[in-house]
Design a protein around this motif. Structure first.
Motif, mmCIF file in Angstrom:
data_model
loop_
_atom_site.group_PDB
_atom_site.id
_atom_site.type_symbol
_atom_site.label_atom_id
_atom_site.label_comp_id
_atom_site.label_asym_id
_atom_site.label_seq_id
_atom_site.Cartn_x
_atom_site.Cartn_y
_atom_site.Cartn_z
ATOM 1 N N PHE A 134 2.218 -14.578 25.546
ATOM 2 C CA PHE A 134 2.360 -14.693 26.995
ATOM 3 C C PHE A 134 0.989 -14.524 27.624
ATOM 4 C CE2 PHE A 134 6.949 -14.745 27.629
ATOM 5 C CZ PHE A 134 7.378 -14.425 26.360
ATOM 6 N N TYR A 135 0.877 -14.934 28.882
ATOM 7 C CA TYR A 135 -0.376 -14.804 29.630
ATOM 8 C C TYR A 135 -1.548 -15.387 28.852
ATOM 9 C CZ TYR A 135 2.364 -12.199 32.903
ATOM 10 O OH TYR A 135 3.335 -11.864 33.811
ATOM 11 N N ARG A 136 -1.386 -16.618 28.453
ATOM 12 C CA ARG A 136 -2.443 -17.354 27.752
ATOM 13 C C ARG A 136 -3.045 -16.513 26.621
ATOM 14 N NH1 ARG A 136 -2.221 -22.232 27.632
ATOM 15 N NH2 ARG A 136 -4.433 -22.596 27.490
ATOM 16 N N ARG A 138 -2.745 -13.464 25.703
ATOM 17 C CA ARG A 138 -3.190 -12.086 25.888
ATOM 18 C C ARG A 138 -2.158 -11.085 25.419
ATOM 19 N NH1 ARG A 138 -6.885 -11.950 31.094
ATOM 20 N NH2 ARG A 138 -7.417 -14.143 31.011
ATOM 21 N N HIS A 263 -12.967 -32.588 30.036
ATOM 22 C CA HIS A 263 -12.065 -31.434 30.191
ATOM 23 C C HIS A 263 -11.219 -31.205 28.943
ATOM 24 C CE1 HIS A 263 -12.570 -31.334 34.698
ATOM 25 N NE2 HIS A 263 -12.707 -30.089 34.309
ATOM 26 N N LEU A 264 -11.041 -32.244 28.144
ATOM 27 C CA LEU A 264 -10.223 -32.064 26.942
ATOM 28 C C LEU A 264 -10.918 -31.180 25.922
ATOM 29 C CD1 LEU A 264 -8.905 -34.599 28.316
ATOM 30 C CD2 LEU A 264 -8.095 -35.149 26.051
ATOM 31 N N GLN A 269 -8.520 -20.150 29.069
ATOM 32 C CA GLN A 269 -7.402 -19.918 29.984
ATOM 33 C C GLN A 269 -6.812 -21.218 30.509
ATOM 34 O OE1 GLN A 269 -6.469 -16.769 31.446
ATOM 35 N NE2 GLN A 269 -4.977 -17.720 32.785
ATOM 36 N N THR A 270 -7.653 -22.109 31.015
ATOM 37 C CA THR A 270 -7.160 -23.386 31.525
ATOM 38 C C THR A 270 -7.621 -24.527 30.625
ATOM 39 O OG1 THR A 270 -9.030 -23.272 33.029
ATOM 40 C CG2 THR A 270 -6.877 -22.784 33.949
ATOM 41 N N GLY A 271 -7.814 -24.200 29.354
ATOM 42 C CA GLY A 271 -8.198 -25.219 28.392
ATOM 43 C C GLY A 271 -7.330 -25.093 27.158
ATOM 44 N N GLU A 287 -16.931 -14.959 28.219
ATOM 45 C CA GLU A 287 -16.100 -14.224 29.179
ATOM 46 C C GLU A 287 -14.640 -14.349 28.785
ATOM 47 O OE1 GLU A 287 -16.661 -14.591 33.306
ATOM 48 O OE2 GLU A 287 -18.821 -14.907 33.121
ATOM 49 N N GLU A 288 -13.851 -13.363 29.215
ATOM 50 C CA GLU A 288 -12.449 -13.293 28.808
ATOM 51 C C GLU A 288 -11.669 -14.612 29.035
ATOM 52 O OE1 GLU A 288 -11.168 -11.189 26.911
ATOM 53 O OE2 GLU A 288 -8.999 -11.383 27.163
ATOM 54 N N PRO A 289 -11.768 -15.257 30.209
ATOM 55 C CA PRO A 289 -10.997 -16.499 30.374
ATOM 56 C C PRO A 289 -11.386 -17.584 29.367
ATOM 57 C CG PRO A 289 -11.808 -15.731 32.494
ATOM 58 C CD PRO A 289 -12.486 -14.894 31.446
#
Ligand code: FAD
Lengths: 337, 266
Positions: A134-136, A138, A263-264, A269-271, A287-289
């Protein structure tokens, strides 16, 4: 008594099963064994005669939906086909691989079957408890469901691929009238100019961060050198290319960019969250993300000028405090030898 | 209007990704209501794409259907309102990734079906292909099914409206490629990945204009309770992830290169 069904599909070649499908089959075979439960396999594709041979020895019964309408991945037709297969098998547990094709439709199929669904499953225990993040990536949790049928979409790379034993199984056709669809699939396209840099099966993930296009100690930006070094390394090492968000975002902002980055390639986090045995991060702060996308990269090394970068704080096994331009030039020299 | 759309964007709120997350019994996140929240990132991409599409096709309209505790929605909307024009449909429901996706979809679909004067023949249902909380990719698909929409796309990076009204869609598939599809117009579901647009700059004027509709929408927010749908949790934990990092200083580039090449070959 649970009844286990595993849904699979042929890959783009049209003649073989997607690797993730074979992984789902071994997960299903294991699970069926631990329960002494009945196992049925479902197969989807224009023509499954050749692919079915890869299922030899896995299950007593193989059901298939075939025909030209089901050649290409498309929601309306895939959902109808899977719905019919599930109806024919009447299972309590449905396993399926988390391929782009099945991830697009399986929640819809679960809904039609009146079932529940959990996705991105990384493990299923013999007591039918499923692990997912869950939560990418995490928080890792183990879930159970009372509702049946329960659909479990398995992440690729979490099980060994099934290998066939014995003669090809008999395939029982399930008839489905292709539903009307307003969508036609024109094929696939690579967003990158030139070669494909994303190689899911590579042993090594090479990550480039925004440092590659920032001013270096001489006060200059060396984007052209960076491109040469990175592509040279990818060729020599047969590695897959990942990126930080900052680096891919630059392409939209008129800054120095690396032409082959899209972007691919983005990890995090958003990848993407790819699976590779090893990862080498360069010019990326860690960094964490970004690092949440490294959850399934086992061994991690980083090259960074900054001893306070995220990698140095327990996120990598080794951090080389060095200039990535210099180190990668030497690495390429060695690999070319 | 030819090629005008009614775009409904579904989004939840998630903790700012720079926050440390800790699960507590429930499971839930420790101090969940105190953590700074943002609009779910991929759904936010879809909101910006929706606004750009609406701007390019006069007569189109963007709705944002968002479920979260009302107080949290109010906080986050102060920023989101400054980005792009939309009409808010607020649902006062639970926050977080541990809720059931199908129950969430049912609540969203009900709220969408109840939007007055929504022309379903022009409906484009938008959202992120996965949330940053549950990350399941289940909500939009199920909401689409509940609304009877069987043209569905996930991992969308590009949507182009052709002059003849056909929609050209690029979806992410394996190996860093896109699947290219042509869909003969609305209604359709689009679960967005990153898309191609940068986050719009904050516009206080836009914020003021949006807030005129947002405040009453928040007041009207319907309370929602989600069914667990037979889901229970055996455990939820943050994995032990700290590694014993070996910091290598003052090693010549050539030596580092040799070490890396040897490690790659192991
Ligand atoms: C909602 C949200 C989602 C996000 N999602 C993601 C995501 O999915 N993926 C992601 O990556 N980030 C994501 N981020 C952004 C993330 O927080 C960081 O900003 C980003 O990862 C930083 O990228 P970077 O490390 O490449 O760049 P920087 O932070 O600019 O770091 C550059 C690094 O390069 C090093 N460097 C420079 N020159 C050299 C050299 N010659 N040799 C060696 N090292 C050098 C510097 O020391 C520095 O550490 C997200 C942020 C938010 C708010």
């Amino acid at each position: 008594m649970e009844k286990i069904f595993v849904l699979t599909h042929v890959d783009e070649s049209g003649t073989a099963l997607a690797k993730a499908s074979l992984e789902a089959v071994s997960a299903a075979v294991e699970l069926a064994k631990s329960f002494s439960a009945e196992l049925t396999i479902g197969l989807l594709g224009a023509d499954v005669a050749q692919a079915a041979a890869q299922l030899a020895g896995a299950a007593p019964k193989v059901l298939a939906v075939t025909g030209q309408a089901f050649a290409q991945p498309r929601y309306a037709t895939d959902a109808a086909a899977c719905e019919a297969l599930v109806k024919a098998a009447a299972p309590t547990i449905v396993l399926a691989p988390s391929t782009a094709r099945f991830a697009r439709v399986m929640a819809g199929v679960a809904h039609r079957a009146g079932g529940a669904i959990d996705t991105h499953i990384t493990a299923v225990s013999p007591s039918l408890e499923a692990t997912r993040w869950f939560y990418r990536q995490r928080i890792e949790a183990v879930v159970k469901r009372e509702r049946r049928p329960w659909f479990l979409l398995l992440d690729a790379g979490t099980h060994a691929a099934y290998s066939a034993t014995g003669a090809a199984p008999a395939v029982e056709a399930v008839a489905v009238a292709a539903p009307a669809s307003r969508t036609t699939v024109a094929g696939t396209r690579s967003p990158q100019q030139g070669e494909q840099t994303i190689r899911p099966n590579a042993k090594l993930l090479f990550v480039a961060g925004a440092g590659w296009t920032k001013k270096q100690s001489d006060g200059q930006v060396h984007a052209a050198d960076a491109e040469k070094l990175i592509l040279g390394f990818l060729h020599a090492a047969d590695a897959s290319l990942g990126s930080s968000k900052s680096l891919v975002d630059q392409s939209g902002e008129n800054q120095a960019t690396l032409k082959f980055m899209t972007h691919l390639n983005q990890i995090g986090q958003t990848g993407a969250t790819p699976r590779h045995a090893k990862g080498l991060s360069t010019c990326c702060h860690g960094e964490e993300p970004h690092v949440v996308g490294w959850r399934f990269v086992n061994e991690r090394r980083a090259i960074n000028l900054d001893a306070n970068c995220g990698w140095a704080r327990g996120k990598a096994d080794v951090v080389y405090l060095a200039d990535a331009f210099q180190v990668m030039a030497k690495v390429n020299e060695l690999l070319e030898k | 209007m030819p090629n005008s759309f009614q775009i409904v964007v579904c989004s939840s709120l998630v903790p700012d990704p720079l926050q440390t997350l800790e699960p507590v019994a429930g499971p839930a996140l420790k101090n969940e209501m105190m953590l700074p929240a943002v609009l779910d990132p991929w759904a936010a991409c879809s909101l910006y794409e929706a606004a750009a599409l609406a701007a390019a096709h006069p007569g189109s309209k963007v709705y944002l259907v968002a479920m979260a505790p009302k107080a949290k929605l109010q906080q986050v909307m102060m920023t989101v309102a400054q980005k792009v024009p939309f009409e808010l449909v607020a649902l006062d429901g639970p926050l977080g990734g541990f809720t059931d996706a199908q129950s969430t979809a049912a609540a969203l679909a009900e709220a969408i079906a109840a939007i007055p004067a929504l022309d379903r023949s022009k409906l484009l249902l938008f959202g992120g292909w996965e949330s940053a909380s549950r990350g399941a990719g289940v909500t939009l698909q199920t909401a689409g099914e509940l609304l009877g929409i069987t043209e569905q796309f996930q991992g969308v990076d590009q949507l182009t409206v052709r002059d003849d009204g056909q929609l050209e869609v690029l979806e992410r598939v394996e190996g860093g490629r896109h699947q290219v599809s042509l869909c003969q117009g609305a209604p359709a579901v689009f679960g967005w990945a990153t898309g191609n647009l940068a986050e719009p700059r904050n516009s206080p004027q836009m914020g003021m204009a949006n807030m005129r509709g947002i405040t009453p929408a928040l007041m009207k927010a319907k309370p929602v309770k989600l069914d667990a749908n037979g889901l229970s949790y055996v455990s939820a934990a943050v994995p032990k992830q700290t590694r014993e990092t070996r910091l290598v200083r003052d090693m010549p580039a050539e030596e580092i290169a040799r070490e890396i090449v040897a490690w790659m070959a192991e």
